[in-house]
Design an enzyme around this catalytic site. Structure first.
Site, PDB file in Angstrom:
ATOM      1  N   GLY A 189     -28.563  -4.243  31.875  1.00  0.00           N
ATOM      2  CA  GLY A 189     -27.903  -3.420  32.551  1.00  0.00           C
ATOM      3  C   GLY A 189     -27.866  -2.256  32.142  1.00  0.00           C
ATOM      4  N   ARG A 190     -27.286  -1.944  30.919  1.00  0.00           N
ATOM      5  CA  ARG A 190     -27.490  -0.712  29.929  1.00  0.00           C
ATOM      6  C   ARG A 190     -28.774  -0.206  29.611  1.00  0.00           C
ATOM      7  NH1 ARG A 190     -23.512   0.290  25.715  1.00  0.00           N
ATOM      8  NH2 ARG A 190     -23.060  -2.052  25.768  1.00  0.00           N
ATOM      9  N   CYS A 250      -4.242  14.590  27.581  1.00  0.00           N
ATOM     10  CA  CYS A 250      -3.032  14.604  26.634  1.00  0.00           C
ATOM     11  C   CYS A 250      -3.090  13.579  25.767  1.00  0.00           C
ATOM     12  CB  CYS A 250      -1.775  14.850  27.390  1.00  0.00           C
ATOM     13  SG  CYS A 250      -0.377  15.308  26.298  1.00  0.00           S
ATOM     14  N   GLU A 251      -4.094  13.367  25.004  1.00  0.00           N
ATOM     15  CA  GLU A 251      -4.313  12.196  24.064  1.00  0.00           C
ATOM     16  C   GLU A 251      -5.111  12.573  22.993  1.00  0.00           C
ATOM     17  OE1 GLU A 251      -3.211   9.069  24.164  1.00  0.00           O
ATOM     18  OE2 GLU A 251      -2.505   8.955  26.111  1.00  0.00           O
TER      19      GLU A 251
END
Length: 469
Positions: A316-317, A389-390
């Site tokens: 897939g990747r 906001c992390e």
């Protein structure tokens, strides 16, 4: 001599001789800089793409997807043919599944692997023949299984005893016969360069080898189920073939034992083939993977005196990952002085963990380059961060970028074709970006970007006349 900032860099990150260089392994083959230094993909300047579609923007190079899909099919066909068997390649849709991408890989001779009812519906909407689909998942609902059986799905990869009984009831009720594979846990877990082999592996997928014979015996008792083989997947982002060889050896022991009770025509060894995310990553060439894995299966079968089964694989990747490039606009830059005496450069962009959750989830490493021009400043160790906001909202943890990167510049992050869009969210009520396919100087929206109105449309409280306390 290292500067204080360079001391913050991980050991693997090397100061580039040219901070504008594009390491070939992490970019689509069509990527280049034009005469003005603007990064182009498939002949289209990133500045034009950003102006046309906005940022953030996920760009998928169609030719890159097609060429990688074709390379997997050709390599495994050739390797299997050398040993007198056949190979099927399934595209693992969880990496990135849209109707357009599904059509590309099917055009190149691949089948498609899905793992939820939603992915099944995308594949069907794309026109993929149900017989060319495999259905994974550790908790397929009764409704999902009913739908899969009703449309005539090619194979269902059975993951638990409960699922066997669910399928038994469905096929009895509908007078259907469903082909199934049994997923087993080989005790081999591989990630990147290393693998670990144990007697037991603690994970949610599949049957331990010691329990698989009983599961197969039960399936063989059920008139509506046709047992066609075993499935095993050992991990993700794997370099080399050592883990595949060990896992195949263990699964072939079970395969040989099951032959005493009836045919076992197929063996699916899953996917997990790695790609380059940084300039130091060195993924195994597709031809090497195919040749050495199939050789290992053939050797194992010969040692046990059994015929080599038909083989299946699920990249897939490795098909779509390198085809994707995400374009961001720089909003702010900030130099933060640390107690060590070093200064860390923070470059904030207009996306982040809502369009690429992998760094926050897995500590995944990515690369970045200035895209709207060539930089004229010296290489400066930088951290590219998002707008959320992390504190963990990191897009690229460590990268050397030109010191003159400034607000309004475009940055491009390569190798974002896999798992970025599927994991995207509306965290902080940020709309998910569009996905645009590029080929031969043309661009096409294949997934529409969201608007704020789209995000708000699910809030049933909008327009309410009063607040209930």
């Amino acid at each position: 001599m290292l500067s204080p900032a360079d001391s913050l860099a991980p050991e693997w990150l090397v100061v580039p001789d040219d901070v504008n260089e594009l390491p070939a392994a992490v970019w689509p083959a069509s990527t280049a800089r034009d005469g003005d230094g603007v990064l182009q993909i498939a002949g289209i300047p990133t500045t034009v793409l950003a102006e046309t579609y906005g940022t953030p923007l996920l760009v998928i190079d169609e030719d890159e997807v097609r060429s990688r899909a074709r390379a997997f099919r050709v390599a495994f066909d050739a390797a299997a043919s050398d040993h007198g068997t056949t190979a099927q390649v399934y595209y693992a849709g969880k990496a990135l599944l849209t109707t357009t991408v599904a059509r590309w890989v099917v055009d190149e001779g691949l089948r498609v692997d899905v793992c939820t009812g939603g992915e099944l519906e995308v594949a069907l909407a794309a026109g993929v023949a149900p017989s060319s689909l495999g259905f994974h998942g550790n908790n397929k609902s009764v409704a999902e299984l009913e739908r899969a059986v009703a449309v005539g799905i090619g194979t269902i990869i059975v993951d638990s005893a409960i699922e066997i009984e669910r399928l038994a009831a469905i096929t009895a009720r509908t007078d259907a016969v469903q082909r199934v594979l049994v997923r087993v846990i080989s005790g081999v877990h591989a990630e990147t360069h290393d693998f670990l082999a144990t007697a037991h592996e603690d994970q949610k997928f599949g049957f331990p080898l010691a329990e698989a014979e009983q599961a197969v015996a039960r399936i063989r008792e059920i008139p509506g189920l046709d047992f066609v083989g075993l499935h095993c997947h050992i991990g993700s982002q794997i370099f080399g073939v050592a883990g595949f060889r060990e896992s195949a050896s263990r699964v072939l022991e079970l395969h040989a034992a099951l032959l005493e009770g009836g045919p076992v025509p197929q063996l699916n060894l899953g996917g997990g083939f790695g790609i380059a995310y940084t300039s130091v990553d060195d993924p195994t060439p597709i031809e090497t993977l195919a040749g050495e894995i199939v050789d290992a299966v053939a050797e194992g079968c010969e040692a046990r005196g059994i015929a080599i089964p038909a083989l299946s694989f699920e990249p897939g990747r490795a098909i779509v990952g390198t085809a994707g490039v995400t374009i961001y606009e720089v909003g702010t830059t900030k130099d933060v002085a640390l107690e060590s005496g070093a200064t860390r450069r923070y470059i904030s962009v207009d996306g982040g963990m809502s369009d690429n959750a992998r760094p926050a989830l897995y500590g995944a490493q990515f690369s970045a380059r200035l895209a709207s021009r060539t930089g004229e400043g010296a290489a400066q160790l930088s951290r590219v961060v998002g707008k959320h906001c992390e504190s963990g909202d990191i897009v690229v943890d460590h990268e050397y970028l030109p010191a003159d990167v400034a607000p309004g510049d475009l940055l491009a992050v390569p190798a974002t074709g896999a798992y970025c869009a599927p994991l995207a969210s509306n965290y902080n009520h940020v709309p998910r970006p569009p996905i645009v396919a590029v080929r031969d100087g043309r661009s096409t929206v294949i997934v529409r970007g969201e608007t704020i109105a789209d995000v708000l449309s699910r809030d049933a409280g909008i327009g309410a006349s009063e607040i209930h306390r």
